[in-house]
Design a protein around this motif. Structure first.
Motif, PDB file in Angstrom:
ATOM      1  N   LEU A   1     -10.947  -1.987  -1.817  1.00 25.97           N
ATOM      2  CA  LEU A   1     -10.260  -3.484  -2.571  1.00 25.97           C
ATOM      3  C   LEU A   1      -8.569  -2.294  -3.013  1.00 25.97           C
ATOM      4  O   LEU A   1      -7.759  -3.822  -3.357  1.00 25.97           O
ATOM      5  N   ILE A   2      -9.112  -1.826  -4.023  1.00 25.43           N
ATOM      6  CA  ILE A   2      -7.475  -1.379  -4.909  1.00 25.43           C
ATOM      7  C   ILE A   2      -6.149  -0.620  -3.215  1.00 25.43           C
ATOM      8  O   ILE A   2      -5.815  -0.603  -3.383  1.00 25.43           O
ATOM      9  N   ARG A   3      -6.576  -0.185  -2.399  1.00 26.57           N
ATOM     10  CA  ARG A   3      -6.239   0.578  -1.878  1.00 26.57           C
ATOM     11  C   ARG A   3      -5.796  -0.751  -0.652  1.00 26.57           C
ATOM     12  O   ARG A   3      -4.155  -0.799  -0.780  1.00 26.57           O
ATOM     13  N   GLN A   4      -6.547  -1.719  -0.424  1.00 23.11           N
ATOM     14  CA  GLN A   4      -5.440  -2.939   0.052  1.00 23.11           C
ATOM     15  C   GLN A   4      -4.217  -3.595  -0.914  1.00 23.11           C
ATOM     16  O   GLN A   4      -3.276  -4.054  -0.749  1.00 23.11           O
ATOM     17  N   VAL A   5      -4.719  -3.579  -2.107  1.00 18.84           N
ATOM     18  CA  VAL A   5      -3.940  -4.314  -3.243  1.00 18.84           C
ATOM     19  C   VAL A   5      -2.408  -3.583  -3.387  1.00 18.84           C
ATOM     20  O   VAL A   5      -1.559  -3.841  -3.238  1.00 18.84           O
ATOM     21  N   LEU A   6      -2.805  -2.217  -3.291  1.00 18.06           N
ATOM     22  CA  LEU A   6      -1.629  -0.919  -3.878  1.00 18.06           C
ATOM     23  C   LEU A   6      -0.986  -1.222  -1.839  1.00 18.06           C
ATOM     24  O   LEU A   6       0.780  -0.748  -2.717  1.00 18.06           O
ATOM     25  N   ASP A   7      -1.516  -1.173  -1.494  1.00 17.55           N
ATOM     26  CA  ASP A   7      -0.425  -1.043  -0.051  1.00 17.55           C
ATOM     27  C   ASP A   7       0.272  -2.408   0.148  1.00 17.55           C
ATOM     28  O   ASP A   7       1.138  -2.382   0.626  1.00 17.55           O
ATOM     29  N   GLU A   8      -0.591  -3.610  -0.208  1.00 14.27           N
ATOM     30  CA  GLU A   8       0.114  -4.555  -0.291  1.00 14.27           C
ATOM     31  C   GLU A   8       1.697  -4.743  -1.413  1.00 14.27           C
ATOM     32  O   GLU A   8       3.097  -5.205  -1.310  1.00 14.27           O
ATOM     33  N   VAL A   9       0.985  -4.253  -2.637  1.00 10.98           N
ATOM     34  CA  VAL A   9       2.213  -4.176  -3.869  1.00 10.98           C
ATOM     35  C   VAL A   9       3.914  -3.021  -2.756  1.00 10.98           C
ATOM     36  O   VAL A   9       4.554  -3.352  -2.520  1.00 10.98           O
ATOM     37  N   SER A  10       3.068  -1.917  -2.609  1.00 13.92           N
ATOM     38  CA  SER A  10       4.113  -1.450  -2.240  1.00 13.92           C
ATOM     39  C   SER A  10       5.304  -1.882  -0.734  1.00 13.92           C
ATOM     40  O   SER A  10       5.831  -1.503  -0.209  1.00 13.92           O
ATOM     41  N   GLU A  11       4.711  -2.718   0.291  1.00 19.15           N
ATOM     42  CA  GLU A  11       5.541  -3.226   0.813  1.00 19.15           C
ATOM     43  C   GLU A  11       6.172  -5.064   0.795  1.00 19.15           C
ATOM     44  O   GLU A  11       7.330  -4.903   0.926  1.00 19.15           O
ATOM     45  N   HIS A  12       5.671  -5.144  -0.998  1.00 19.02           N
ATOM     46  CA  HIS A  12       6.266  -6.270  -1.313  1.00 19.02           C
ATOM     47  C   HIS A  12       6.322  -6.497  -2.437  1.00 19.02           C
ATOM     48  O   HIS A  12       6.918  -8.005  -2.980  1.00 19.02           O
ATOM     49  N   GLY A  13       5.884  -5.721  -3.345  1.00 21.67           N
ATOM     50  CA  GLY A  13       6.183  -5.457  -4.723  1.00 21.67           C
ATOM     51  C   GLY A  13       4.956  -6.395  -5.712  1.00 21.67           C
ATOM     52  O   GLY A  13       4.558  -6.734  -5.148  1.00 21.67           O
TER      53      GLY A  13
END
Length: 157
Positions: free
Chosen positions: A18-30
């Motif tokens: 879950l943490i990885r998915q959240v951080l992945d989303e933030v890395s792509e879209h802020g």
């Protein structure tokens, strides 16, 4: 031979995913809206990477704040790299997911705590906001001083 389901480890893996998915989303879209993160991690983890002066200052654990200024957020299967500002001093960090002790997004009252094997608490994982965290990014911006404790109780319902 007795077989059993290891729910504790399964939950840890699911929450780190879950943490990885959240951080992945933030890395792509802020970061969307008011979202921001307090991430406490074990600085002694063999795969954690940081400047020597930071590991000297935080010899066991450190809490970072991912909010206003961060750069170079790169997420991979084992952890994430990020550059944070410590008193106008950009510093790259690499934090393995296994090193994370707490992950909190106070904007939505969400938090995870990963308990280690040596902790007295029998629960492997608690999904609740943390009561206190050290905020080194804000501390560094204000100048050198002892660690500041930030209470997150005000974010609880």
């Amino acid at each position: 031979m007795s077989r059993s389901i290891d729910y504790g480890n399964l939950m840890h893996r699911a929450m780190r995913t879950l943490i990885r998915q959240v951080l992945d989303e933030v890395s792509e879209h802020g970061l969307p809206g008011e979202h921001h993160f307090f991430i406490t991690f074990d600085t002694l983890h063999p795969d954690a990477q940081m400047a020597d002066w930071l590991s000297d200052r935080y010899p066991e654990e450190m809490t970072i704040v991912v909010q206003h200024w961060f750069d170079n957020l790169v997420v991979d299967d084992d952890g994430f790299a990020i550059t944070l500002n410590f008193g106008d001093r950009p510093e790259p960090l690499y934090i393995p997911y296994d090193a994370i002790r707490t992950f909190v997004d106070p904007s939505v009252e969400f938090g995870l705590r990963f308990e280690s094997q040596d902790d007295e608490d029998d629960e492997d994982l608690e999904a609740a906001p943390m009561a206190e965290d050290v905020e080194p990014e804000a501390e560094e911006a204000a100048g050198p001083k002892d660690a500041e404790v930030v209470s997150l109780d005000s974010f609880r319902k």
